[in-house]
Design an enzyme around this catalytic site. Sequence first.
Site, PDB file in Angstrom:
ATOM      1  N   GLU A   1       0.826  -1.207   0.000  1.00 54.31           N
ATOM      2  CA  GLU A   1       0.000   0.000   0.000  1.00 54.31           C
ATOM      3  C   GLU A   1       0.862   1.260   0.000  1.00 54.31           C
ATOM      4  OE1 GLU A   1      -2.400  -3.002   2.558  1.00 54.31           O
ATOM      5  OE2 GLU A   1      -0.309  -2.597   2.022  1.00 54.31           O
TER       6      GLU A   1
ATOM      7  N   ARG B   1      -4.078 -16.109  -1.261  1.00 51.58           N
ATOM      8  CA  ARG B   1      -4.672 -15.542  -0.054  1.00 51.58           C
ATOM      9  C   ARG B   1      -5.795 -14.560  -0.362  1.00 51.58           C
ATOM     10  NH1 ARG B   1      -0.270 -12.792   3.236  1.00 51.58           N
ATOM     11  NH2 ARG B   1       0.909 -12.651   1.268  1.00 51.58           N
TER      12      ARG B   1
ATOM     13  N   CYS C   1      -2.264  -3.224   7.301  1.00 48.15           N
ATOM     14  CA  CYS C   1      -1.723  -3.218   8.658  1.00 48.15           C
ATOM     15  C   CYS C   1      -1.937  -1.843   9.290  1.00 48.15           C
ATOM     16  CB  CYS C   1      -0.241  -3.576   8.645  1.00 48.15           C
ATOM     17  SG  CYS C   1       0.830  -2.266   7.985  1.00 48.15           S
TER      18      CYS C   1
ATOM     19  N   CYS D   1       0.025   1.139   7.642  1.00 46.24           N
ATOM     20  CA  CYS D   1      -0.581   1.571   6.376  1.00 46.24           C
ATOM     21  C   CYS D   1      -1.872   2.340   6.627  1.00 46.24           C
ATOM     22  CB  CYS D   1      -0.841   0.371   5.477  1.00 46.24           C
ATOM     23  SG  CYS D   1       0.664  -0.375   4.801  1.00 46.24           S
TER      24      CYS D   1
END
Length: 235
Positions: free
Chosen positions: A56, A82, A88, A91
């Site tokens: 990101e 995934r 996170c 970010c």
Amino acid sequence: MDPFESELRVIAAAEELAETLGADKNHTVAAAAMDTNGVIHRAVNVYHFTGGPCAELVVMGLAATADVGPLITMAAAGDGGRGLISPCGRCRQTMLDIHPDVMVAVPTDKGPRMRPIRKMLPDTYFFPDADSRRLLRFNKRYYEAVANGTKVTTVRFDDPVTLGPHTFVFEDDAEHRTLDGRVTAVQHHQLDQMTAEQARLGPGTSVADFRRGLRTHYPALSDKDEVGVVAFEVL
């Protein structure tokens, strides 16, 4: 909220790039972001024992080099099948500081959903020196009315609109039309005490109909909640 068609394209762009990863353990996550022109930027993370940067952050830097202005949508996906993943904490804070009105795709049991970045960091710290361009979102059906000055107010719930310059964005508009504008005033009123004058209702619109329309648009809105009447102008 469910993703718009344009937001689904951003999610797909991140997932498609993530599917190409896996051979190099230094790049394990892909991110995609859409700017106000409808351009989708893609990038991958750079894994290192010092911790990053995340995909990101890389895509935010990539978009900045193209000088495209604020980002309106962000999505990230992991390698190895995934699929869509949530950002996170670092970010989230960075997006809040630099792109405070970006919508972020997150996975749920019911499929992808879109979240305002501010909702992903409750009680967060706002970096006072962040130089961020603000967005004010409208349904695409309001473009002509906003552009020609017929519509100069909007009512928002749980949306902390600030005064000053904004880019007016029209959601899921295939032409990706935007307008430069300014929020000139924000006044808050409790819904059940709000008058027609405070709501700036036009002739023939009753307060009761206005309240019913708001409750339909905002299911969580109650009579005791406050709504913001936002006045704006096109520059």
